[in-house]
Motif scaffolding. Structure first.
Motif, mmCIF file in Angstrom:
data_model
loop_
_atom_site.group_PDB
_atom_site.id
_atom_site.type_symbol
_atom_site.label_atom_id
_atom_site.label_comp_id
_atom_site.label_asym_id
_atom_site.label_seq_id
_atom_site.Cartn_x
_atom_site.Cartn_y
_atom_site.Cartn_z
ATOM 1 N N ASP A 41 0.954 -1.267 0.025
ATOM 2 C CA ASP A 41 -0.041 -0.098 -0.219
ATOM 3 C C ASP A 41 0.880 1.206 0.114
ATOM 4 N N THR A 42 0.505 2.279 -0.565
ATOM 5 C CA THR A 42 1.201 3.497 -0.844
ATOM 6 C C THR A 42 0.708 4.525 -0.033
ATOM 7 N N ILE A 43 1.659 5.521 0.144
ATOM 8 C CA ILE A 43 1.133 6.709 0.806
ATOM 9 C C ILE A 43 0.064 7.363 0.018
ATOM 10 N N GLY A 44 0.149 7.727 -1.333
ATOM 11 C CA GLY A 44 -0.933 7.834 -2.135
ATOM 12 C C GLY A 44 -2.374 7.454 -2.030
ATOM 13 N N LYS A 45 -2.341 6.024 -1.640
ATOM 14 C CA LYS A 45 -3.558 5.406 -1.492
ATOM 15 C C LYS A 45 -4.099 5.740 -0.141
ATOM 16 N N VAL A 46 -3.390 5.489 0.747
ATOM 17 C CA VAL A 46 -3.848 5.690 2.051
ATOM 18 C C VAL A 46 -3.729 7.081 2.706
ATOM 19 N N LEU A 47 -2.710 7.785 2.424
ATOM 20 C CA LEU A 47 -2.668 9.220 3.035
ATOM 21 C C LEU A 47 -2.499 10.139 1.932
ATOM 22 N N PRO A 48 -3.827 10.167 0.882
ATOM 23 C CA PRO A 48 -3.462 10.989 -0.189
ATOM 24 C C PRO A 48 -3.372 12.708 0.157
ATOM 25 N N ARG A 49 -3.568 13.208 1.432
ATOM 26 C CA ARG A 49 -3.468 14.592 1.743
ATOM 27 C C ARG A 49 -1.889 15.051 1.905
ATOM 28 N N PRO A 95 2.104 15.065 0.693
ATOM 29 C CA PRO A 95 2.510 15.552 -0.711
ATOM 30 C C PRO A 95 2.578 14.367 -1.894
ATOM 31 N N ARG A 96 2.057 15.080 -3.342
ATOM 32 C CA ARG A 96 1.994 13.920 -4.418
ATOM 33 C C ARG A 96 3.315 13.474 -4.585
ATOM 34 N N VAL A 147 5.626 6.097 -2.202
ATOM 35 C CA VAL A 147 6.329 5.303 -1.042
ATOM 36 C C VAL A 147 5.258 4.267 -0.600
ATOM 37 N N THR A 148 5.934 3.012 -0.211
ATOM 38 C CA THR A 148 5.020 1.926 0.242
ATOM 39 C C THR A 148 5.112 1.882 1.794
ATOM 40 N N LEU A 149 4.218 1.084 2.418
ATOM 41 C CA LEU A 149 4.432 0.979 3.962
ATOM 42 C C LEU A 149 5.518 -0.021 4.080
ATOM 43 N N ARG A 150 6.019 -0.847 3.113
ATOM 44 C CA ARG A 150 7.030 -1.881 3.200
ATOM 45 C C ARG A 150 8.518 -0.823 3.188
ATOM 46 N N GLN A 151 8.435 0.052 2.431
ATOM 47 C CA GLN A 151 9.693 1.126 2.174
ATOM 48 C C GLN A 151 9.574 1.968 3.728
ATOM 49 N N ASP A 163 7.173 20.531 2.017
ATOM 50 C CA ASP A 163 7.546 21.112 0.525
ATOM 51 C C ASP A 163 8.778 20.697 -0.016
ATOM 52 N N GLU A 164 9.117 19.595 0.654
ATOM 53 C CA GLU A 164 10.571 18.950 0.294
ATOM 54 C C GLU A 164 10.254 17.727 -0.659
ATOM 55 N N PRO A 165 10.917 17.315 -1.840
ATOM 56 C CA PRO A 165 10.918 16.087 -2.449
ATOM 57 C C PRO A 165 11.669 15.124 -1.724
ATOM 58 N N LEU A 166 11.266 13.784 -2.354
ATOM 59 C CA LEU A 166 11.872 12.619 -1.705
ATOM 60 C C LEU A 166 13.682 12.710 -1.713
ATOM 61 N N VAL A 167 14.315 12.353 -0.831
ATOM 62 C CA VAL A 167 15.717 12.187 -0.772
ATOM 63 C C VAL A 167 16.335 11.505 -2.048
ATOM 64 N N PHE A 168 15.722 10.449 -2.155
ATOM 65 C CA PHE A 168 15.921 9.279 -3.272
ATOM 66 C C PHE A 168 14.722 8.765 -3.711
ATOM 67 N N ARG A 169 14.847 7.647 -4.848
ATOM 68 C CA ARG A 169 13.720 7.173 -5.552
ATOM 69 C C ARG A 169 13.455 6.011 -4.471
#
Length: 399
Positions: free
Chosen positions: A119-127, A129-130, A135-139, A179-185
Motif C-alpha cells: 500500500d502506498t502513501i498516495g492510496k492511504v494518505l492522499p493529503r 505531498p504528491r 512510497v509503500t508501507l514496506r519502504q 515542501d521537500e521532494p523525496l531524498v531518493f527514489r
C-alpha cells in the motif's frame, strides 16, 4: 506552571538539546543485590566502566532473561546526588525502540487485511505531498522510503530550541518537510528517517479510524501484558523514573550548573515532537516483555513474519552490536556468538537496546541514562557496542 527557558542552541536530529553542563560526579558502585550469585562479574564491571568513562551515563542497567530466569546488572544511580540504584520498574524514554512498536501495530493490521505492505502513501494518505505518493508501507518500515526527515528540518529544530516543552500536533509533524521532494527514489537505498514511522502511524489511523495510542493499547500493550508503557503528549515522566542526563563538557558562554553536575533532561522535552518515532515511555521490565514477544514473532503470522525478516543493508541508530541488517521495523544483529533481533534508540538523556533470540526465549534490554551515538560520543558508542555484544554472548551461551 511557567515553562523554563533553556539555552538557544542548534539541535541535531531528534531534538537533541545540547545544553551546557559540567562533568559528571563520581559514580556509586554497582548494586548487585538482585544479580544471581553466579552472575558474570566481568559484565558488571564492564557496565560500571561505562558509567565512569568520559561522557558516560550516571546510570546503566542490563536485563538478561532466559526462559523464566532473569539476571539484572546495574551500575551507577537512578538520580545523581542519591544512592538509589536503577530498578527494572523505573520509567524511561525508550527513544527509537518505539519504532518497533509502530511496526508491531502495522504488521498486525497487515495480518488483519487492513493494510498491505505494498500500500502506498498516495492510496492511504492522499493529503500528503504528491511527490511522496509512490512510497509503500514496506519502504517506510525498512527505511528505504526516501522521506525527508522532519526532525532534521531547520524550522522544527528552531521551534524546539525556542521552547523545548512546546506541544506539537503530532499528526502534523510531516508538515515541516511537506515542501521537500523525496531524498531518493523509493526503495533505492537505506536511510534512517524519523519521518518513516510518523507516516506508519498515520497509515494505521487512516485504515482503522482510531487513534494510534488506542491501537498500541489494543495490539501491543494488552497482548504482551505491558502495564507501565504509554505514549504521552507532554514532558512529564511517570514516577518512579530513571533520570536522563546531558554529561557533555560545559559551555563557557552559558551560565554554569552546580559544580560537577550533569544537566537533568528527563522532563525537558515534549514527547509530542517525536510521537510514533520515539515518544513512548516504558520500563526495563516492560521492554523485556515486548521484545520477547515481538522478536519471537508472537504478534504476527508466519507469513507476515517472513516478509518482516527480509533483510537489507542498514544499521539502527545508534548501531547495535555486531553486524547490523534492517528488516521491517526490526534489525538483525549478527555477533560473534550468534544472532539476535531487536532495535536501538537514543534520545536526549537516554540510550536503549532491546534484543532477543529469534524464538524470543532469550532477551536482553540495555538502558543508559545519557544519549550516546556516533555524533555525540563515538568512542563511548564503540565501547557500548562491545559491552552489548558481550551481553549477547552471555545471553546465548549454553548453561
Amino acid at each position: 506552571m511557567p515553562v523554563p527557558s533553556f539555552p538557544k542552541v542548534r539541535l541535531p536530529l531528534v531534538a537533541l538539546l545540547a545544553a551546557a553542563c559540567m562533568a559528571p560526579p563520581g559514580q556509586a558502585p554497582v548494586h548487585a543485590a538482585e544479580v544471581p550469585a553466579d552472575g558474570d562479574r566481568a559484565l558488571r564491571r564492564q557496565l560500571q566502566e561505562l558509567t565512569t568513562a568520559p561522557g558516560g551515563p550516571p546510570g546503566a542497567i542490563a536485563v538478561l532473561k532466559r526462559g523464566s530466569r532473569t539476571e539484572v546488572y546495574r551500575a551507577g544511580v537512578a538520580k545523581t546526588g542519591t544512592d538509589r540504584p536503577i530498578k527494572t520498574t523505573d520509567h524511561m524514554r525508550i527513544a527509537s525502540t518505539a519504532k518497533a512498536y509502530s511496526g508491531a501495530v502495522a504488521l498486525q493490521l497487515v495480518d488483519r487485511g487492513k493494510l498491505r505492505l505494498n500500500d502506498t502513501i498516495g492510496k492511504v494518505l492522499p493529503r500528503l505531498p504528491r511527490a511522496w505518493h509512490r512510497v509503500t508501507l514496506r519502504q517506510l518500515l525498512n527505511h528505504t522510503s526516501g522521506l525527508p526527515d522532519f526532525s532534521a528540518d531547520p524550522k522544527f529544530l528552531a521551534a524546539v530550541t525556542e521552547n523545548p516543552r512546546r506541544h506539537f500536533d503530532s499528526r502534523r509533524l510531516l508538515d515541516f518537510v511537506a515542501d521537500e521532494p523525496l531524498v531518493f527514489r523509493p526503495g533505492a537505498r537505506y536511510t534512517y528517517s524519523n519521518s518513516d514511522n510518523i507516516a506508519v502511524a498515520l497509515m494505521a489511523e487512516a485504515v482503522t479510524g482510531r487513534p494510534y495510542e488506542d491501537l498500541l493499547a489494543e495490539l501491543v500493550y494488552r497482548p504482551l501484558g505491558l502495564r507501565s508503557t504509554s505514549l504521552p503528549q507532554g514532558y512529564r515522566m511517570p514516577r518512579p523514573y530513571m533520570h536522563g542526563y546531558d554529561v557533555t563538557p560545559p559551555n563557557p558562554r552559558t551560565p554554569p550548573n552546580p559544580p560537577n553536575s550533569p544537566q537533568d533532561l528527563s522532563e525537558v522535552l515534549s514527547a509530542s515532537g517525536v510521537w510514533a518515532s520515539g515518544g513512548i515511555i516504558s520500563t526495563p521490565k516492560d521492554m523485556t516483555a515486548f521484545i520477547r514477544g515481538y522478536a519471537g514473532g508472537k504478534l504476527i503470522s508466519d507469513r507476515t513474519r517472513h516478509q518482516q525478516l527480509n533483510w537489507v543493508n542498514g544499521a539502527s541508530e545508534p548501531a547495535g552490536p555486531g553486524k547490523n541488517k534492517a528488516g521491517l521495523a526490526i534489525f538483525r544483529y549478527t555477533t560473534r556468538c550468534g544472532v539476535v533481533y531487536g532495535h536501538t534508540g537514543n534520545f536526549p538523556g537516554y540510550t536503549q537496546l532491546i534484543a532477543a533470540a529469534p524464538d524470543g526465549k532469550r532477551s536482553l534490554t540495555v538502558s543508559l541514562t545519557t544519549q550516546v551515538n556516533k555524533s555525540s560520543n563515538p568512542e563511548l558508542l564503540k565501547r557500548l557496542r562491545t559491552v552489548e555484544e558481550n551481553l549477547v554472548c552471555a545471553l546465548l551461551r549454553k548453561r
